[in-house]
Design a protein around this motif. Structure first.
Motif, PDB file in Angstrom:
ATOM      1  N   ALA A   1       0.828  -1.205   0.000  1.00 50.31           N
ATOM      2  CA  ALA A   1       0.000   0.000   0.000  1.00 50.31           C
ATOM      3  C   ALA A   1       0.864   1.257   0.000  1.00 50.31           C
ATOM      4  CB  ALA A   1      -0.924  -0.013   1.216  1.00 50.31           C
ATOM      5  N   ALA A   2       1.919   1.260   0.814  1.00 44.53           N
ATOM      6  CA  ALA A   2       2.810   2.430   0.850  1.00 44.53           C
ATOM      7  C   ALA A   2       3.463   2.654  -0.506  1.00 44.53           C
ATOM      8  CB  ALA A   2       3.874   2.240   1.934  1.00 44.53           C
ATOM      9  N   GLN A   3       3.882   1.583  -1.143  1.00 46.82           N
ATOM     10  CA  GLN A   3       4.524   1.711  -2.462  1.00 46.82           C
ATOM     11  C   GLN A   3       3.535   2.229  -3.503  1.00 46.82           C
ATOM     12  OE1 GLN A   3       5.807  -2.350  -2.322  1.00 46.82           O
ATOM     13  NE2 GLN A   3       7.952  -1.809  -1.930  1.00 46.82           N
ATOM     14  N   PHE A   4       2.292   1.818  -3.415  1.00 47.57           N
ATOM     15  CA  PHE A   4       1.288   2.323  -4.349  1.00 47.57           C
ATOM     16  C   PHE A   4       1.149   3.839  -4.238  1.00 47.57           C
ATOM     17  CE2 PHE A   4      -3.117   3.834  -4.795  1.00 47.57           C
ATOM     18  CZ  PHE A   4      -3.321   3.579  -6.136  1.00 47.57           C
ATOM     19  N   TRP A   5       1.010   4.357  -3.027  1.00 45.94           N
ATOM     20  CA  TRP A   5       0.809   5.801  -2.856  1.00 45.94           C
ATOM     21  C   TRP A   5       2.067   6.582  -3.187  1.00 45.94           C
ATOM     22  CZ3 TRP A   5      -3.898   7.399  -3.048  1.00 45.94           C
ATOM     23  CH2 TRP A   5      -4.934   6.593  -2.576  1.00 45.94           C
ATOM     24  N   LEU A   6       3.206   5.894  -3.263  1.00 46.36           N
ATOM     25  CA  LEU A   6       4.444   6.531  -3.721  1.00 46.36           C
ATOM     26  C   LEU A   6       4.644   6.342  -5.226  1.00 46.36           C
ATOM     27  CD1 LEU A   6       6.708   5.542  -0.700  1.00 46.36           C
ATOM     28  CD2 LEU A   6       6.139   7.888  -1.379  1.00 46.36           C
ATOM     29  N   HIS A   7       3.608   5.879  -5.922  1.00 48.07           N
ATOM     30  CA  HIS A   7       3.620   5.718  -7.380  1.00 48.07           C
ATOM     31  C   HIS A   7       4.529   4.589  -7.858  1.00 48.07           C
ATOM     32  CE1 HIS A   7       1.495   9.607  -8.100  1.00 48.07           C
ATOM     33  NE2 HIS A   7       2.170   9.993  -7.026  1.00 48.07           N
ATOM     34  N   ASP A   8       4.954   3.709  -6.970  1.00 51.62           N
ATOM     35  CA  ASP A   8       5.814   2.592  -7.383  1.00 51.62           C
ATOM     36  C   ASP A   8       4.930   1.368  -7.571  1.00 51.62           C
ATOM     37  OD1 ASP A   8       7.811   0.812  -7.906  1.00 51.62           O
ATOM     38  OD2 ASP A   8       9.010   1.268  -6.118  1.00 51.62           O
ATOM     39  N   TYR A   9       4.205   1.334  -8.691  1.00 53.50           N
ATOM     40  CA  TYR A   9       3.202   0.299  -8.890  1.00 53.50           C
ATOM     41  C   TYR A   9       3.806  -1.098  -9.066  1.00 53.50           C
ATOM     42  CZ  TYR A   9       0.416   4.528  -9.616  1.00 53.50           C
ATOM     43  OH  TYR A   9      -0.185   5.756  -9.464  1.00 53.50           O
ATOM     44  N   PRO A  10       4.917  -1.269  -9.794  1.00 52.40           N
ATOM     45  CA  PRO A  10       5.496  -2.614  -9.866  1.00 52.40           C
ATOM     46  C   PRO A  10       5.901  -3.162  -8.498  1.00 52.40           C
ATOM     47  CG  PRO A  10       6.346  -1.241 -11.632  1.00 52.40           C
ATOM     48  CD  PRO A  10       5.599  -0.327 -10.713  1.00 52.40           C
ATOM     49  N   ALA A  11       6.486  -2.313  -7.653  1.00 56.57           N
ATOM     50  CA  ALA A  11       6.864  -2.764  -6.313  1.00 56.57           C
ATOM     51  C   ALA A  11       5.630  -3.090  -5.487  1.00 56.57           C
ATOM     52  CB  ALA A  11       7.706  -1.700  -5.612  1.00 56.57           C
ATOM     53  N   ALA A  12       4.572  -2.285  -5.642  1.00 52.75           N
ATOM     54  CA  ALA A  12       3.328  -2.548  -4.922  1.00 52.75           C
ATOM     55  C   ALA A  12       2.764  -3.912  -5.300  1.00 52.75           C
ATOM     56  CB  ALA A  12       2.316  -1.444  -5.211  1.00 52.75           C
TER      57      ALA A  12
END
Length: 218
Positions: free
Chosen positions: A96-107
């Motif tokens: 979830a944190a990675q998503f809100w940081l725009h890092d969709y592959p990591a999310a």
């Protein structure tokens, strides 16, 4: 000292999580308590989880102008999965944190790991669908929404309702702060509302979450 500081912070976090009037000062108090717990015991996994939640909740629900992402939450939850690679909540929250940081592959990677540990939790399955959509993977999104339906069918209506209320916050904040994927978020919202409606109607009419098959020859 570590346990006492953690207990104080966790009690505050339990209240803040359900208090729409909570402000930055409330979250800063939790961060301070959990930091004291971590300083006293650097491997205190639960304190990292809770401190990450305080950072994340402020960014998602309180920050003026909508969520911008929290590197602090991401880093705390990275520490959680380093301390315990089998921690479901750590991987779910990290995604979830990675998503809100725009890092969709990591999310996607982090959420996939969470689902490998526990595959029937509704929020993690919804997140996985959202992250496929954000990453531009339409086939992955459609495939995962089928899994979301299976999970939503398997839980009682009160829990489905609770999931919908909780996920509406994610949808609302995403629409406010992610214009590049707003159309996809609206699609997810519409698909989810239609899905839950179909499940509820089928339960009422047929006593099962799936409508019975229809013979095409009739």
């Amino acid at each position: 000292m570590a346990v006492e500081a953690y207990a104080r912070g966790q009690a505050k976090l339990d209240v803040v999580s359900f208090d729409p009037s909570a402000d930055r000062a409330d979250h800063d108090e939790i961060v301070a308590d959990m930091t004291r717990a971590i300083e006293a015991r650097p491997d205190f996994l639960e304190a990292y989880l809770a401190r990450g939640s305080a950072y994340f909740n402020y960014d998602l629900a309180v920050r003026p102008g909508g969520p911008q992402g929290s590197p602090q939450a991401r880093d705390d939850w990275r520490t959680v999965v380093r301390l315990d690679p089998e921690d479901f909540a750590g991987w779910l929250d990290l995604g979830a944190a990675q998503f809100w940081l725009h890092d969709y592959p990591a999310a996607l990677r982090s959420t996939r790991r969470a689902l490998e540990i526990k595959d029937d939790e509704p929020i993690s399955n919804l997140n996985y669908a959202l992250f496929f959509m954000a990453d531009g993977d339409a086939a992955g999104y459609e495939r995962q929404m089928q899994r979301v339906r299976e999970v939503m069918e398997s839980i009682p209506s009160w829990l489905r309702n609770a999931v919908m209320v909780r996920y509406q916050v994610v949808i609302d904040r995403g629409l406010e702060s992610r214009p590049a994927i707003a159309d996809g978020i609206r699609t997810l919202r519409e698909d989810l509302l239609r899905m839950v409606h179909e499940i509820e109607v089928s339960n009422q009419v047929n006593g099962t979450p799936d409508p019975p098959p229809v013979d095409a020859m009739v």
